[in-house]
Write an enzyme that holds these catalytic residues in place. Structure first.
Site, PDB file in Angstrom:
ATOM      1  CE  LYS A 284      34.967  33.952  34.226  1.00 47.53           C
ATOM      2  NZ  LYS A 284      35.742  34.654  34.986  1.00 47.53           N
ATOM      3  CD  GLU A 291      32.709  42.414  36.923  1.00 47.84           C
ATOM      4  OE1 GLU A 291      33.290  42.576  35.789  1.00 47.84           O
ATOM      5  OE2 GLU A 291      32.427  41.288  37.043  1.00 47.84           O
TER       6      GLU A 291
END
Ligand code: ARG
Length: 459
Positions: A284, A291
């Site tokens: 990841k 965000e």
């Protein structure tokens, strides 16, 4: 008994929990510099007008300077037991110089003092917010300059629509940010009048010179109604709404970066410095900063609503409710500054994956409008052309083709107006460079936008 400033009228100590509840020093101490500057200007005016002896004014101004230095060097810690920064500075002044210090609050109230400090503080902070906006605009400009010919799909309804360039796409955000900066400037201009001298609410019997203190503190004028001066927090609402809109823009930009960073899009890769990994999934790379900016937008909207709600139905003039202005205002300010600060380097360092953009642009029939325009240029009415191309798109979908791979025969079956120059006219570079209308995605228009934004940055 009580050492409170108002001890004379009171027979009993206040409750410790009430003191704590009432106190604002934990969040208003950040205005110490403005409080001291405002007090020094007030003392100078009182001296000049002969309201207090000149020698007392001089002593006050000198001691205020030392208090400021001592706070800044850490020698004088802010006492959390004081109700607010105004009381703290005045108490410290009196501790240091005795009776002269007790003269400072002549012809003044904390009501005009807090309004003054807040305007001055925000004025200074807005200069910094503007600088951060400029930095982000510069980062967008530098990416735009490198990508005037980078073709990608433009979307409506998140469906591929027409080809645009990456430069054109992100310059849209620079335009929004320029408006944000201009809204902040507007708010500062309206805010930049001095409430000092409004006193508690009604003005004063002393022959003060409000224009002199306003000028000394860099204000463009004075608030013309003393009751309005101490009750007005419009400037907070205006700034918070400008910040809320700035966050709306940053959050839209964040959403794009998050989407574009996904494997599904792969249009950009954010620098390692502005992403994080997962504690469990080794593959990841998450766009946490973007965000968080998107998430923090909610608090800035909330701050605006909190301020509006505090003001709703408040009678004139000062009410303690208004102490609630600062936490919301400062949270909004701090949040927008932090988000701008992280956004600029994140945009500047991101890698633009031109191949992925170009691949995506090949699919989705984003040149269908251009194909219809081709027929229109050959005399077909637009609505007929639109239908003809629609049928060709349906054929492509059924046969797993794209418009570029249809044969001339297939084109001519749809309409005899097609010639072999059709391929040139649906080439994506052609589609983009033909969009010469002002503000369009064509390279000349994009260069004009870059020039305009660059000029505005210096203003
Ligand atoms: N700490 C107060 C505020 O932030 C200062 C003004 C207090 N005035 C008063 N009359 N209690 O609003």
């Amino acid at each position: 008994m009580s050492d409170k400033m108002w001890a004379g009228r009171f027979l009993k100590e206040s409750d410790a929990m009430a003191d704590d509840f009432n106190s604002s020093i934990s969040f208003d101490s950040r205005m110490y510099r403005q409080d001291i500057e405002g007090s020094a200007a007030h003392a100078a005016m009182l001296g000049a007008k002969g309201i207090i002896p000149q020698a007392a004014a001089d002593t006050i101004i000198d001691a205020l300077g030392h208090i400021k230095d001592d706070i800044e060097s850490g020698k004088l810690p802010i006492d959390p037991a004081c109700e607010d920064i105004h009381m703290f500075v005045e108490a410290e002044l009196t501790r240091r110089i005795g009776d002269a210090g007790k003269m400072l609050h002549t012809a003044r109230s904390r009501n005009d003092q807090v309004a003054l400090d807040l305007r001055m503080y925000l004025r200074d902070e807005c200069a910094e917010a503007e600088r951060l906006i400029d930095e982000l605009i510069e980062a967008v400009l530098s990416q735009a300059k490198d990508n005037i010919y980078t073709i990608m799909p433009g979307y409506t309804h998140l469906q591929r629509a027409q080809p645009v360039t990456f430069a054109h796409y992100i310059l849209a955000y620079a335009m929004m940010l320029l408006r944000d900066r201009s809204r902040i400037r507007d708010a500062v201009n309206r805010m930049n009048v001095s409430p000092l001298g409004a006193c508690a609410l009604a003005g004063t019997t002393y022959d003060i010179d409000r224009r002199a203190t306003a000028e000394a503190l860099g204000f463009g004028g004075v608030c013309l109604n003393s009751m309005d001066a101490v009750s007005d927090r419009d400037f907070c609402v205006e700034l918070m709404s400008a910040f809320a809109l700035t966050m709306a823009h940053l959050s839209r930009f964040s959403e794009e970066l998050i989407l574009w960073s996904s494997w599904e899009f792969g249009f950009v890769e954010l620098d390692d410095a502005y992403t994080t990994g997962s504690s469990i999934m080794p593959q990841k790379k998450n766009s946490d900063m973007a965000e968080l900016v998107r998430g923090k937008t909610g608090r800035v909207y909330g701050d605006l609503m909190a301020m509006l709600t505090v003001l709703k139905g408040l009678p004139l003039a000062y009410n303690k409710d208004m102490q609630e202005d600062k936490e919301a205002m400062f949270d909004s300010l701090d949040t927008v500054k932090k988000c701008l600060a992280i956004f600029a380097p994140m945009v500047r360092t991101m890698r633009v994956r031109r191949d992925a953009m170009s691949n995506a642009a090949q699919k989705g029939f984003i040149n269908a409008t251009d194909l219809a325009d081709y027929l229109v240029r050959r005399g077909m009415p637009f609505r007929t052309a639109y239908k003809t191309v629609g049928r060709l798109v349906a054929k492509c979908i059924a046969e797993d083709k794209v418009l570029q791979t249809l044969t001339l025969e297939e084109y001519r079956q749809a309409s005899p107006l097609f010639e072999d120059d059709v391929y040139q006219s649906i080439d994506l570079q052609t589609c983009v460079s033909r969009r010469i209308s002002e503000g369009g995605t064509g390279p000349a228009s994009v260069r004009a936008q870059i020039d305009y934004i660059t000029e505005q940055l210096d203003k």
